[in-house]
Design a protein around this motif. Structure first.
Motif, mmCIF file in Angstrom:
data_model
loop_
_atom_site.group_PDB
_atom_site.id
_atom_site.type_symbol
_atom_site.label_atom_id
_atom_site.label_comp_id
_atom_site.label_asym_id
_atom_site.label_seq_id
_atom_site.Cartn_x
_atom_site.Cartn_y
_atom_site.Cartn_z
ATOM 1 N N GLU A 33 0.828 -1.202 0.000
ATOM 2 C CA GLU A 33 0.000 0.000 0.000
ATOM 3 C C GLU A 33 0.866 1.256 0.000
ATOM 4 O O GLU A 33 1.962 1.268 0.549
ATOM 5 C CB GLU A 33 -0.928 -0.011 1.209
ATOM 6 N N HIS A 34 0.364 2.295 -0.629
ATOM 7 C CA HIS A 34 1.106 3.549 -0.728
ATOM 8 C C HIS A 34 0.560 4.539 0.304
ATOM 9 O O HIS A 34 -0.363 5.306 0.034
ATOM 10 C CB HIS A 34 0.994 4.122 -2.142
ATOM 11 N N SER A 35 1.123 4.495 1.498
ATOM 12 C CA SER A 35 0.682 5.386 2.574
ATOM 13 C C SER A 35 1.412 6.715 2.507
ATOM 14 O O SER A 35 2.508 6.815 1.953
ATOM 15 C CB SER A 35 0.920 4.729 3.936
ATOM 16 N N VAL A 36 0.793 7.731 3.088
ATOM 17 C CA VAL A 36 1.336 9.079 3.148
ATOM 18 C C VAL A 36 1.174 9.578 4.584
ATOM 19 O O VAL A 36 0.495 8.953 5.389
ATOM 20 C CB VAL A 36 0.617 10.027 2.163
ATOM 21 N N VAL A 37 1.791 10.714 4.892
ATOM 22 C CA VAL A 37 1.647 11.304 6.224
ATOM 23 C C VAL A 37 0.732 12.519 6.108
ATOM 24 O O VAL A 37 1.026 13.468 5.376
ATOM 25 C CB VAL A 37 3.009 11.691 6.830
ATOM 26 N N LEU A 38 -0.364 12.459 6.841
ATOM 27 C CA LEU A 38 -1.342 13.533 6.871
ATOM 28 C C LEU A 38 -1.080 14.361 8.122
ATOM 29 O O LEU A 38 -0.964 13.807 9.212
ATOM 30 C CB LEU A 38 -2.741 12.918 6.934
ATOM 31 N N THR A 39 -0.979 15.686 7.972
ATOM 32 C CA THR A 39 -0.746 16.562 9.119
ATOM 33 C C THR A 39 -1.833 17.632 9.156
ATOM 34 O O THR A 39 -2.080 18.311 8.164
ATOM 35 C CB THR A 39 0.650 17.221 9.050
ATOM 36 N N VAL A 40 -2.456 17.752 10.323
ATOM 37 C CA VAL A 40 -3.523 18.723 10.534
ATOM 38 C C VAL A 40 -3.296 19.349 11.907
ATOM 39 O O VAL A 40 -2.769 18.702 12.809
ATOM 40 C CB VAL A 40 -4.920 18.055 10.432
ATOM 41 N N MET A 85 -0.251 16.923 3.211
ATOM 42 C CA MET A 85 -0.016 15.520 2.969
ATOM 43 C C MET A 85 1.398 15.387 2.427
ATOM 44 O O MET A 85 1.748 16.028 1.437
ATOM 45 C CB MET A 85 -1.034 14.990 1.953
ATOM 46 N N ALA A 86 2.217 14.590 3.114
ATOM 47 C CA ALA A 86 3.613 14.386 2.710
ATOM 48 C C ALA A 86 3.745 13.012 2.080
ATOM 49 O O ALA A 86 3.296 12.006 2.638
ATOM 50 C CB ALA A 86 4.540 14.512 3.905
ATOM 51 N N ASP A 87 4.378 12.995 0.913
ATOM 52 C CA ASP A 87 4.549 11.760 0.159
ATOM 53 C C ASP A 87 5.898 11.803 -0.540
ATOM 54 O O ASP A 87 6.138 12.665 -1.380
ATOM 55 C CB ASP A 87 3.424 11.640 -0.871
ATOM 56 N N ASP A 88 6.775 10.890 -0.148
ATOM 57 C CA ASP A 88 8.103 10.784 -0.767
ATOM 58 C C ASP A 88 8.854 12.119 -0.793
ATOM 59 O O ASP A 88 9.391 12.525 -1.830
ATOM 60 C CB ASP A 88 7.993 10.216 -2.185
ATOM 61 N N GLY A 89 8.854 12.816 0.338
ATOM 62 C CA GLY A 89 9.593 14.070 0.445
ATOM 63 C C GLY A 89 8.892 15.273 -0.153
ATOM 64 O O GLY A 89 9.409 16.380 -0.124
ATOM 65 N N ARG A 90 7.722 15.081 -0.710
ATOM 66 C CA ARG A 90 6.954 16.169 -1.320
ATOM 67 C C ARG A 90 5.757 16.449 -0.416
ATOM 68 O O ARG A 90 5.059 15.536 0.006
ATOM 69 C CB ARG A 90 6.486 15.727 -2.710
ATOM 70 N N THR A 91 5.539 17.727 -0.093
ATOM 71 C CA THR A 91 4.407 18.112 0.753
ATOM 72 C C THR A 91 3.399 18.878 -0.089
ATOM 73 O O THR A 91 3.761 19.759 -0.857
ATOM 74 C CB THR A 91 4.891 18.973 1.934
ATOM 75 N N GLU A 92 2.147 18.523 0.096
ATOM 76 C CA GLU A 92 1.061 19.124 -0.673
ATOM 77 C C GLU A 92 0.002 19.645 0.290
ATOM 78 O O GLU A 92 -0.384 18.947 1.232
ATOM 79 C CB GLU A 92 0.470 18.029 -1.572
ATOM 80 N N ASN A 93 -0.450 20.873 0.081
ATOM 81 C CA ASN A 93 -1.579 21.400 0.841
ATOM 82 C C ASN A 93 -2.847 20.898 0.174
ATOM 83 O O ASN A 93 -2.999 21.020 -1.045
ATOM 84 C CB ASN A 93 -1.571 22.928 0.862
#
Length: 152
Positions: A33-40, A85-93
């Motif tokens: 599975e391709h998990s990401v880190v969600l920050t709120v 959302m952070a995915d493979d060193g890339r952060t997206e708002n």
């Protein structure tokens, strides 16, 4: 409050999520599975709170399903729907929009196919028996489902 709102994550999930979150931030993945880190931002503390989530893709759109409706991250997203959302060193708002049950049902049909570990949690919590697409889809209105939209 319905029964699924009272279902709590197992005691070991928060420590396991800390380890998994650290691994993800270092680019180390476990499983298919391709998990990401969600920050709120925390709704009470105002401090950033991070958790690993596994988005699924349906008809070109991304979604996140909360297998534990009472999870802190769900309450935080409901209070402030703009998150990172952070995915493979890339952060997206992103903006997370909670779906109504009728919108969530077709998304939930794909959950087991794309996020099998999530169905394992649903089985352990007693929300489903076998985790078939029909069983998971029937949880629409009980499991929060969020659409991921870009922040414009």
């Amino acid at each position: 409050m319905n029964m699924s709102d009272r279902i709590r994550a197992p005691w070991w999930l928060k420590p396991a999520n800390r380890v998994y979150r650290t691994l993800l931030r270092r680019g180390i993945r476990i499983g298919p599975e391709h998990s990401v880190v969600l920050t709120v931002l925390g709704r009470k503390s105002g401090k950033p709170r991070s958790t690993p989530v596994t988005p699924l893709h349906v008809d070109g759109q991304r979604y996140v399903v909360a297998t534990f409706p009472a999870a802190d991250w769900v309450a935080n997203v409901r209070a402030k729907n703009t998150v990172t959302m952070a995915d493979d060193g890339r952060t997206e708002n992103i903006r997370m929009v909670e779906l109504e049950p009728a919108q969530a049902a077709p998304v939930l049909r794909y959950f087991g196919e794309q996020v099998p570990s999530g169905v394992t949690f649903l089985k352990r919590s007693g929300l489903v028996d076998k985790g078939t697409p029909d069983e998971v889809e029937a949880l629409a209105g009980r499991l929060p489902v969020f659409r991921i939209d870009p922040v414009t």
